[in-house]
Each structure stands twice: as structure tokens, then as C-alpha cells.
Write a protein that holds these residues in place. Sequence first.
Motif, mmCIF file in Angstrom:
data_model
loop_
_atom_site.group_PDB
_atom_site.id
_atom_site.type_symbol
_atom_site.label_atom_id
_atom_site.label_comp_id
_atom_site.label_asym_id
_atom_site.label_seq_id
_atom_site.Cartn_x
_atom_site.Cartn_y
_atom_site.Cartn_z
ATOM 1 N N VAL A 1 0.831 -1.203 0.000
ATOM 2 C CA VAL A 1 0.000 0.000 0.000
ATOM 3 C C VAL A 1 0.869 1.259 0.000
ATOM 4 O O VAL A 1 0.580 2.219 -0.723
ATOM 5 N N LEU A 2 1.929 1.250 0.787
ATOM 6 C CA LEU A 2 2.837 2.396 0.780
ATOM 7 C C LEU A 2 3.479 2.573 -0.593
ATOM 8 O O LEU A 2 3.682 3.708 -1.062
ATOM 9 N N ALA A 3 3.781 1.471 -1.261
ATOM 10 C CA ALA A 3 4.344 1.547 -2.610
ATOM 11 C C ALA A 3 3.329 2.140 -3.589
ATOM 12 O O ALA A 3 3.690 2.960 -4.451
ATOM 13 N N PRO B 1 18.603 7.462 -10.148
ATOM 14 C CA PRO B 1 17.644 6.432 -10.563
ATOM 15 C C PRO B 1 17.115 5.576 -9.415
ATOM 16 O O PRO B 1 16.022 5.012 -9.509
ATOM 17 N N TYR B 2 17.867 5.476 -8.312
ATOM 18 C CA TYR B 2 17.404 4.692 -7.171
ATOM 19 C C TYR B 2 16.109 5.264 -6.590
ATOM 20 O O TYR B 2 15.278 4.522 -6.062
ATOM 21 N N ALA B 3 15.920 6.581 -6.704
ATOM 22 C CA ALA B 3 14.695 7.199 -6.208
ATOM 23 C C ALA B 3 13.478 6.696 -6.971
ATOM 24 O O ALA B 3 12.366 6.627 -6.427
ATOM 25 N N TYR B 4 13.681 6.326 -8.233
ATOM 26 C CA TYR B 4 12.583 5.793 -9.038
ATOM 27 C C TYR B 4 12.421 4.287 -8.811
ATOM 28 O O TYR B 4 11.318 3.751 -8.929
ATOM 29 N N PHE B 5 13.518 3.633 -8.494
ATOM 30 C CA PHE B 5 13.465 2.184 -8.258
ATOM 31 C C PHE B 5 12.777 1.846 -6.939
ATOM 32 O O PHE B 5 12.077 0.831 -6.842
ATOM 33 N N TYR B 6 12.963 2.680 -5.927
ATOM 34 C CA TYR B 6 12.539 2.341 -4.573
ATOM 35 C C TYR B 6 11.090 1.869 -4.476
ATOM 36 O O TYR B 6 10.831 0.791 -3.919
ATOM 37 N N ALA C 1 7.165 -2.554 -3.656
ATOM 38 C CA ALA C 1 5.979 -3.290 -4.090
ATOM 39 C C ALA C 1 6.345 -4.724 -4.477
ATOM 40 O O ALA C 1 5.633 -5.678 -4.124
ATOM 41 N N PHE C 2 7.424 -4.890 -5.203
ATOM 42 C CA PHE C 2 7.881 -6.202 -5.651
ATOM 43 C C PHE C 2 8.132 -7.120 -4.463
ATOM 44 O O PHE C 2 7.636 -8.260 -4.415
ATOM 45 N N ALA C 3 8.888 -6.631 -3.476
ATOM 46 C CA ALA C 3 9.192 -7.447 -2.304
ATOM 47 C C ALA C 3 7.928 -7.768 -1.515
ATOM 48 O O ALA C 3 7.735 -8.904 -1.046
#
Length: 252
Positions: A136-138, A164-169, A174-176
Amino acid sequence: MNADTTNTREAVLYRMVMDDHVCPFGLKARDLLRREGYSVDDHWLTTRDETDAFQAEHDVETTPQVFIGGERIGGYDEVKRHFGKPVIDPKAVSYTPVIAVFSVTALMALAASWAMYGDLLTVRAAEWFIAFSMCVLAILKLRDVESFSNMFLGYDLLAQRAVPYAYFYPFGEAFAGILMISGALLWLAVPVALFIGTVGAVSVFKAVYIDKRELECACVGGDSNVPLGFISLTENLMMIAMGIWMTLKAVM
């Protein structure tokens, strides 16, 4: 109550009601007046020209406008103040988004536990609570990744070195979380959760408790007024705890 007791408890309301727009604050003002025991003389402003003419006549910039006993009270916020109701400052610090997320995800976890095991308080419920919260936070971050990244770059140590890590986070979170809900591919989910959780926890701790900076948290997206601090640290520590727990489960 500040209402004029010499009047007959009647209010006059002018609000926009057009084919393509019905003013929500006008509806709220009407509802509040009725709940306060007023009969409402409800005047509709049905065109832009009519609205502009009304605003020019009364020297106001917005509608709705409420009049009680011949005195102009103002718009919805002013009517709330007139009746002693609290008016929320949109720029004020608020933990409401975080409370909403964790309350709902906790109930979701309990509901899933009851559906699966016929019991509320299970280990799986605790696992689901953290995983649901991550998802939900994602989602809140992914609503506007640009806005999230702007806020996140203000304090995350890795993102400041590698933008780019700011976009990956949020995608990683969500993935995890999704994999942890399913219990699948934990060999991949656990390292992701541990990595972003650890980097996040160190970043928040440094910004808040070492550098003593007053920042807004990007944990519920980039448009919130949640202060950076304990809540942000908790989000990251939850991911770390979930990663460690899942690892221990796998080797036990």
C-alpha cells in the motif's frame, strides 16, 4: 455556538450548480447548516457569468457564500469557524495518512488470517500486515513517482548519489511485498527488502537524529505533510525485520 439567536435560524446559501460542475464545498456548507438546525435558502449559480456577477456584487473571490441574519459569514471554512468547528490546515503536519494505511492493512491481515486459518492472531497475519503495508505504501508512492522522488532525494543517501534509485525504490518495495504475501521467490524478495530497508533506515536516522533536519516524509507519497522521523524509520525497520524473519523461516 456563535449563531445570531435573534434570527429565525435561516441561512442564505449561494453556490455553483452547473451542468459540468457542482461545487462540493457548497454541498458541504448546506449540509453543515442543516445539521446546525438552519433552514437553507439555497440559491444556485448556474453559469460562469452569473457566478462572476455575484462575486463582483459582494466583493468576494470564491463561492459558496453563506449569509445568516443578513450578515455574510463566508465560505465553507468560515461557516465551520462560525459554528466552532475545527478547520484543517492543508499545510499542517498530519499523521492521518500513515494511521489510515497501517490501520487498514492490519485489518486486511487479520481478515486474511481468519479466511485462511479461522483464527485472527497468527504468525501469518503478522507477516501479511508488513507485506500489505509495503504494497500500500508503494502504491501511494507510485501515484506520482516524480513527486515522490523529489521528496525522497532530500534525505536518502543512496538516491543522492544515484538518482535512478529514487525511481526504483517504490517498485522494489511493491515487488518485495507482493512476493512476501505469496511466499514465492523469497530468495529474491528478501535481499530487496533488506537492501532498501537498511539504506532507508540509515538515511532517515542520519537526517533526523544526527543532522537534526526537519523534512517531510516521502513514505506515503510526495504530496503528504507527514514529518520525516519515527514513522519513516519504522517503515524501513519493518522491511528489515520481515527480511530477517523470512530468512530464519527458510533455514529453520
